[in-house]
Scaffold this active site. Structure first.
Site, short mmCIF file in Angstrom:
data_model
loop_
_atom_site.label_atom_id
_atom_site.label_comp_id
_atom_site.label_asym_id
_atom_site.label_seq_id
_atom_site.Cartn_x
_atom_site.Cartn_y
_atom_site.Cartn_z
N ARG A 101 10.58 -59.67 -1.14
CA ARG A 101 10.64 -61.09 -1.56
C ARG A 101 10.30 -61.10 -2.96
NH1 ARG A 101 5.96 -61.30 -2.61
NH2 ARG A 101 6.27 -63.63 -3.15
N GLY A 102 10.23 -62.44 -3.37
CA GLY A 102 9.72 -62.62 -4.61
C GLY A 102 10.93 -62.49 -5.67
N ALA A 103 11.35 -63.72 -6.50
CA ALA A 103 12.52 -63.56 -7.36
C ALA A 103 12.55 -62.30 -7.95
CB ALA A 103 12.50 -64.92 -8.12
N ARG B 94 19.80 -65.32 -0.13
CA ARG B 94 18.89 -66.31 -0.57
C ARG B 94 19.36 -67.09 -1.90
NH1 ARG B 94 12.49 -65.01 -0.43
NH2 ARG B 94 12.59 -67.08 0.21
N GLN C 130 2.20 -66.19 1.98
CA GLN C 130 2.23 -65.12 1.22
C GLN C 130 1.11 -65.16 0.29
OE1 GLN C 130 4.69 -67.44 1.84
NE2 GLN C 130 6.63 -66.57 1.07
N ASP D 23 11.15 -69.67 -9.08
CA ASP D 23 12.28 -68.84 -8.80
C ASP D 23 13.38 -69.17 -9.35
OD1 ASP D 23 10.34 -68.85 -6.41
OD2 ASP D 23 11.92 -67.48 -5.85
N ASN E 180 9.98 -73.43 -7.15
CA ASN E 180 9.03 -72.35 -7.00
C ASN E 180 8.67 -72.60 -5.39
OD1 ASN E 180 7.50 -69.79 -7.27
ND2 ASN E 180 5.47 -71.38 -7.43
N LYS E 181 7.85 -71.84 -5.04
CA LYS E 181 7.42 -71.94 -3.54
C LYS E 181 6.93 -73.20 -3.00
CE LYS E 181 7.77 -69.46 -0.80
NZ LYS E 181 8.93 -69.41 -0.08
O1 MRU Z 1 9.92 -66.96 -0.53
P1 MRU Z 1 9.46 -66.35 -1.39
O2 MRU Z 1 8.19 -65.49 -1.06
O3 MRU Z 1 10.25 -64.93 -1.88
O4 MRU Z 1 8.88 -66.91 -2.69
C1 MRU Z 1 8.26 -66.39 -3.83
C2 MRU Z 1 8.01 -67.36 -4.87
O5 MRU Z 1 8.08 -68.63 -4.66
C3 MRU Z 1 7.30 -66.91 -6.08
O6 MRU Z 1 6.47 -67.83 -6.47
C4 MRU Z 1 8.27 -66.57 -7.11
O7 MRU Z 1 9.43 -65.95 -6.71
C5 MRU Z 1 7.90 -66.11 -8.35
S1 MRU Z 1 7.56 -64.37 -8.10
C6 MRU Z 1 7.04 -63.56 -9.33
#
Ligand code: MRU
Length: 351
Positions: free
Chosen positions: A55-57, A94, A199, A241, A251-252
């Protein structure tokens, strides 16, 4: 750069290759277990992305790209159709993170334009390795720009995980923190646990503690403590994201709460992301599709039910922070201040 060693060695890489196979660190098992999953085919990759094992964009974009590359190496017949179908399926995993589409759209263009199957394979390989290297380089550039905004001694609040495990490189928001600490700044990093999938609690704490950087003191908090600690923070630093052209940022889930509290206490609220996260085709956050996830993520931890199974839930994975709550956006091309539209158009050479 004042003698700063610019790289940090991550003891547990987010992924690696062995014998032409992709191995991904299962992030759902962290910090309890270090377990790498071998990705054997497209269905494995789709599953791990949907289940947030990776995960993570930026990282999702890079890993999806490698998935298409590995698939292309195995196919002898119907190359175009098979790859376009794989890309279509990967895009459906996603919806919010722009980086996934940034990589896959570009591969799709190669496949549609190029006729020769061998050339398609070569071009995909070149592009995917380029994207990966670029994300790593971008993290370092973001860190260098972001470091300009960090005081010598700082209390920083962050959410989710924006480090190596989210990018494959140094990180975005967390990358800045790592970089500034390596440069000698003393940072106390307050980490929101980040319900419902933790996370922050599971990954950001793990990364900082394993970075062996002495200058960062990580402090884990629950998400509902944000309002009461904000007055003591120097700044808030988060990832993204997807960012719209007016600066509205997905974002999250929980990020918006941090931004509102920061505004109330007049604390700077910074977003750090590569330009691959910026969606120049959308004018505002209203156009960003927010991923909604299964209610089991809220009512259950492992096999233990925290709430009655029949309870109705609402589980958006992200929220939109309006541009007026954001002090600046830190990208690999520089720091952008409001009005964001003008700054963003400029870095894309549109004006
Ligand atoms: O659902 P996730 O864990 O993929 O969400 C990730 C986030 O919201 C991060 O803050 C975002 O992707 C930035 S990562 C450099």
């Amino acid at each position: 750069m004042g003698g700063v060693k610019e790289t940090i060695k991550f003891p547990y890489p987010a992924f690696y290759f062995k014998n032409n196979s992709l191995f991904l660190l299962d992030q759902t098992k962290l910090p309890q277990e270090i377990n790498y999953l071998e990705i054997k085919d497209l269905s494995d990759l789709i599953k791990v992305i949907k289940e947030l094992k990776v995960r993570g964009a930026p990282l999702i974009g890079v890993v999806a790209g490698y998935g298409v590359y590995l698939l292309s190496q195995k196919i002898e017949e119907n190359l175009k159709e098979t790859l376009l179908s794989a890309i279509f399926q990967l895009k459906n995993t996603r919806p919010t993170a722009k980086n996934l589409f940034y990589v896959l759209d570009s591969l799709e263009e190669i496949i549609k334009k190029e006729k020769d199957p061998q050339k398609i394979k070569e071009k995909i390989k070149k592009k995917v390795f380029y994207f990966h290297k670029k994300e790593i380089d971008n993290c370092l550039k973001i860190a260098k720009y972001g470091d300009r905004l960090i005081p010598k001694k700082a209390k920083i609040l962050t959410i989710c995980n924006t480090g190596h495990l989210a990018t494959g490189g140094l990180g975005t928001a967390l990358g800045i923190i790592f970089y500034s600490a390596k440069k000698g700044k003393k940072i106390t990093c307050y980490i929101c646990e980040t319900r419902p999938l933790f996370q922050g609690a599971r990954l950001t704490t793990f990364e900082i503690l394993n970075s062996s950087l002495k200058n960062i003191k990580p402090i884990l908090i629950t998400d509902n403590m944000v309002g009461s600690i904000m007055k003591d923070m120097d700044l808030v630093l988060v990832g993204a994201d997807r960012v719209a052209l007016n600066g509205d940022t997905a974002n999250k889930i929980g990020t918006k709460t941090l931004a509102i509290c920061a505004k109330y206490y007049k604390k700077p609220f910074y977003v750090a992301c590569p330009t691959s996260t910026i969606d120049r085709n959308i004018k505002s956050g209203k156009e960003i599709k927010i991923e909604e996830r299964d209610k089991e993520e809220i009512i259950k931890i492992k096999d233990y039910y925290l709430a009655p199974k029949e309870i109705e839930c609402y589980n958006p994975a992200f929220d939109i922070t309006e541009n007026k709550l954001i002090t600046a956006i830190i990208t690999e091309k520089g720091i952008i201040y409001p009005p964001f539209k003008k700054g963003l158009l400029k870095i894309f050479d549109i004006i």
